[in-house]
Every structure is written in structure tokens, then in C-alpha cells.
Scaffold this motif. Structure first.
Motif, PDB file in Angstrom:
ATOM      1  N   HIS A  74      55.325 -33.663  23.368  1.00  0.00           N
ATOM      2  CA  HIS A  74      56.116 -32.878  22.413  1.00  0.00           C
ATOM      3  C   HIS A  74      57.447 -33.558  22.112  1.00  0.00           C
ATOM      4  N   LEU A  75      57.831 -34.518  22.931  1.00  0.00           N
ATOM      5  CA  LEU A  75      59.090 -35.214  22.712  1.00  0.00           C
ATOM      6  C   LEU A  75      58.972 -36.358  21.714  1.00  0.00           C
ATOM      7  N   ASP A  76      57.742 -36.688  21.285  1.00  0.00           N
ATOM      8  CA  ASP A  76      57.617 -37.729  20.258  1.00  0.00           C
ATOM      9  C   ASP A  76      56.613 -37.374  19.169  1.00  0.00           C
ATOM     10  N   ARG A 307      66.525 -34.567  20.044  1.00  0.00           N
ATOM     11  CA  ARG A 307      65.668 -35.072  18.973  1.00  0.00           C
ATOM     12  C   ARG A 307      65.526 -34.028  17.868  1.00  0.00           C
ATOM     13  N   THR A 308      64.990 -34.474  16.741  1.00  0.00           N
ATOM     14  CA  THR A 308      64.747 -33.600  15.608  1.00  0.00           C
ATOM     15  C   THR A 308      63.264 -33.630  15.253  1.00  0.00           C
ATOM     16  N   HIS A 312      64.942 -32.182  11.037  1.00  0.00           N
ATOM     17  CA  HIS A 312      65.654 -30.939  11.303  1.00  0.00           C
ATOM     18  C   HIS A 312      65.889 -30.767  12.794  1.00  0.00           C
ATOM     19  N   PRO A 313      66.837 -29.921  13.187  1.00  0.00           N
ATOM     20  CA  PRO A 313      67.027 -29.661  14.614  1.00  0.00           C
ATOM     21  C   PRO A 313      65.717 -29.222  15.256  1.00  0.00           C
ATOM     22  N   PHE A 314      65.579 -29.497  16.555  1.00  0.00           N
ATOM     23  CA  PHE A 314      64.302 -29.292  17.251  1.00  0.00           C
ATOM     24  C   PHE A 314      63.747 -27.902  17.016  1.00  0.00           C
ATOM     25  N   ARG A 315      64.578 -26.902  17.107  1.00  0.00           N
ATOM     26  CA  ARG A 315      64.109 -25.526  16.895  1.00  0.00           C
ATOM     27  C   ARG A 315      64.753 -25.010  15.617  1.00  0.00           C
ATOM     28  N   THR A 316      63.944 -24.663  14.633  1.00  0.00           N
ATOM     29  CA  THR A 316      64.474 -24.350  13.300  1.00  0.00           C
ATOM     30  C   THR A 316      64.427 -22.882  12.955  1.00  0.00           C
TER      31      THR A 316
END
Length: 317
Positions: A74-76, A307-308, A312-316
Motif C-alpha cells: 500500500h506504500l507504493d 506519500r500521496t 493527493h494527500p494519502f487520505r482524501t
């Protein structure tokens, strides 16, 4: 660090929370339609094969037992980043853990035709699989419980025949295993060990070696099979006794589950570790970061990713 959130549309009802507290799990819930999940999975496969951007892509495999490169993807991978922050999941998790939550780990669990079932097991601080024997998560000293909330999503259909999960309801309230003990790796035991007439193992380990009472065995007569259609998810405590059926081989389709693990922000993640050590694999935690999935972090003792997703920011939400 702070996140704002609209009214929670998917929060568990008081009755559902009570059910979870009694049984240790709740669900399954619908998240994707089967054809939608199948489309996502088709697009996802080549991304998973490309581990260049994976944060553990340069990890070392000591005994060849696991591939850490596909942990925490989930980080990439944007789809997985979006998945773990879906309100259908996060609102329900927040109903159980409180308003301030993080996701600290994701893992894929494939089961191929002929694969053995997974041993009955529980996980509290996850130190049993770490070569350093350090706990991977540490709850505050005044906490009434430990473990983590696992959200297991069926990326393919999960049936008894292809190896769906099994739970023993209500077994999350006491630990039957001592995670400070050591399991011995034995590659020859994979797919070759029967326990109570069922082929079961734990990725080359025997989880029975961690039992507090060597003469104890789980009451499998109380086990419930968690059949799930493609695109559904189920929520459970890691301290719940859980296992999986073997893949019968009656179909040539693999079973694929994706597990995301959540905690309140008060819990310390990898407080004593600079490397992730899992089942013979080792990788640096230098690029690791938790994901703030709801609320805010007022403790400051955990590292979060910046990360985005799609710019966008990770949690939108």
C-alpha cells in the motif's frame, strides 16, 4: 498531525460492536462487486510483480521462506493505498478502536491449488515471527488488551474448497500461545504435515511449538468457516483463534486474501526494530511509515508516511 472527517456513514451499530466484542470478528461486508474486484486484480498483478518501488524490495531472504518485497505494498501501489483508507473499512475500524487510528501493516495471503491449510494461531505483539524476538507492536501499559484489528479482503472468491478462513468465535479473550517462544523452521514440513486429519502448517513452522500448554489443542468443533465472495471483507482481532482450510485442488484458481492491520495511534509500532524480520526474510525499515487512517496523532511516537495517492494527500476523505 491531524485529519478532518465527515460524519461516518459506515460506523458499526452498538449491536454490531457488542457482537464483535463477543465473537472477536464481524462480517463479511460488501466493498467491491465481483467484476469490479476482478478488474482491479487484473490491473494489480503486474504492479505486484514489479518490486522496484516496494519499500522492502532490497530485502534479504535468509532461508527462502518468504518474500518481504510484497509486504506493505500500500506504500507504493495506489489502489492498495486507496483500499486501506476506504470509509467502508475505516469507519468500522474506528467504531472498535476509537477515532484516532493508523494502518501499520498489509500482507497478501495467496493459497495455490494443493496448498496446506494454515495452522490455528493467535497474534498479540507479533514477536514470535521476528528473528530479533522484539515485539512489533506495544500497547500502553494501562491497555486492557493487545493485538491488532485485521481487515481481510477476498481479492478472489474464498470457499471451503479453495482455503477460506476459519474462526473459533469468542477465543480472542485469552492467549493460548507464548510469543516469546521460538518456532523451528523446517522446509520439509511444508504441505506434508497432518494435524487432526487436516493438512496444516505455518509457512514451514509448527505453531504448536508456541503453545503454553503442550497438551492443549483448539476445539475445532466450534470452528466457523468464513466463506466470502470476491470483493468482500471481514474484520477480526488478531488474538482470535484463526486458521484456513487447505486448497483442495479441485479448482485451478488460487485464493488470494489481502490483510490490512489497524491500531489506535496510542500503540507503538516497531519501537525496538530497525529491520523487519519475518519468516527468514530481513529488510530495512528505513522507508517504512504508518498511515493515519482516521482522526489525529497526539502521541508523536510513531513515524507516518508522507506519500500521496494520485497527487493527493494519502487520505482524501
Amino acid at each position: 498531525m491531524d485529519l478532518t472527517s465527515p460524519a461516518k456513514d459506515f460506523s458499526l451499530s452498538p449491536e454490531e460492536v457488542a457482537q464483535f466484542q463477543r465473537d472477536g470478528y464481524i462480517g463479511p461486508f460488501d466493498l467491491y462487486e465481483p467484476e469490479e474486484m476482478a478488474s482491479h486484480l487484473k490491473e494489480l498483478r503486474p504492479k505486484l510483480l514489479n518490486t522496484k518501488k516496494a519499500i522492502y524490495g532490497g530485502g534479504r531472504t535468509v532461508s527462502g521462506t518468504t518474500n518481504l518485497a510484497n509486504y506493505d505494498r500500500h506504500l507504493d501501489v495506489d489502489f492498495l493505498a486507496d483500499h486501506i483508507t476506504r470509509p467502508e473499512i475505516v469507519d468500522r475500524v474506528s467504531s472498535l478502536l476509537g477515532p484516532d487510528t493508523l494502518c501499520w501493516r498489509t500482507e497478501f495471503f495467496p493459497k495455490y491449488p494443493g496448498d496446506e491449510g494454515t495452522d490455528w494461531h493467535q497474534a498479540d505483539n507479533f514477536s514470535n515471527v521476528a528473528g530479533s524476538k522484539h515485539p512489533q507492536i506495544v500497547w500502553p501499559e494501562d491497555a486492557e488488551f493487545g493485538g491488532t484489528i485485521t481487515v481481510w479482503t477476498a481479492f478472489t472468491e474464498a470457499t471451503v474448497e479453495n482455503g477460506c478462513l476459519q474462526f473459533i468465535p469468542g477465543s480472542h479473550k485469552s492467549m493460548n500461545y507464548d510469543e516469546s517462544k521460538t518456532m523451528e523452521y523446517d522446509a520439509s514440513a511444508i504441505n506434508s504435515t497432518e494435524k487432526n486429519g487436516v493438512r496444516r502448517g505455518f509457512f514451514g513452522y509448527d505453531y504448536r511449538q508456541l503453545q503454553k500448554d503442550p497438551n492443549w489443542s483448539p476445539d475445532e468443533s466450534k470452528a466457523v468457516s468464513q466463506v466470502m465472495r470476491q470483493g468482500q471483507f471481514i474484520v477480526f482481532w488478531s488474538t482470535l483463534m484463526h486458521a484456513s482450510h487447505p486448497h483442495s485442488g479441485l479448482t485451478d484458481q488460487m485464493r488470494l486474501g489481502f490483510a490490512a492491520r489497524y491500531l489506535p495511534t496510542s500503540v507503538r509500532v516497531y519501537p525496538y526494530s530497525t529491520e523487519l524480520e519475518e519468516f527468514g526474510g530481513e529488510a530495512s525499515l528505513e522507508k517504512f511509515g504508518n498511515v493515519l487512517t482516521s482522526g489525529r496523532d497526539v502521541f508523536g511516537h510513531n513515524r507516518f508516511t508522507d506519500r500521496t495517492v494520485n497527487g493527493h494527500p494519502f487520505r482524501t476523505r
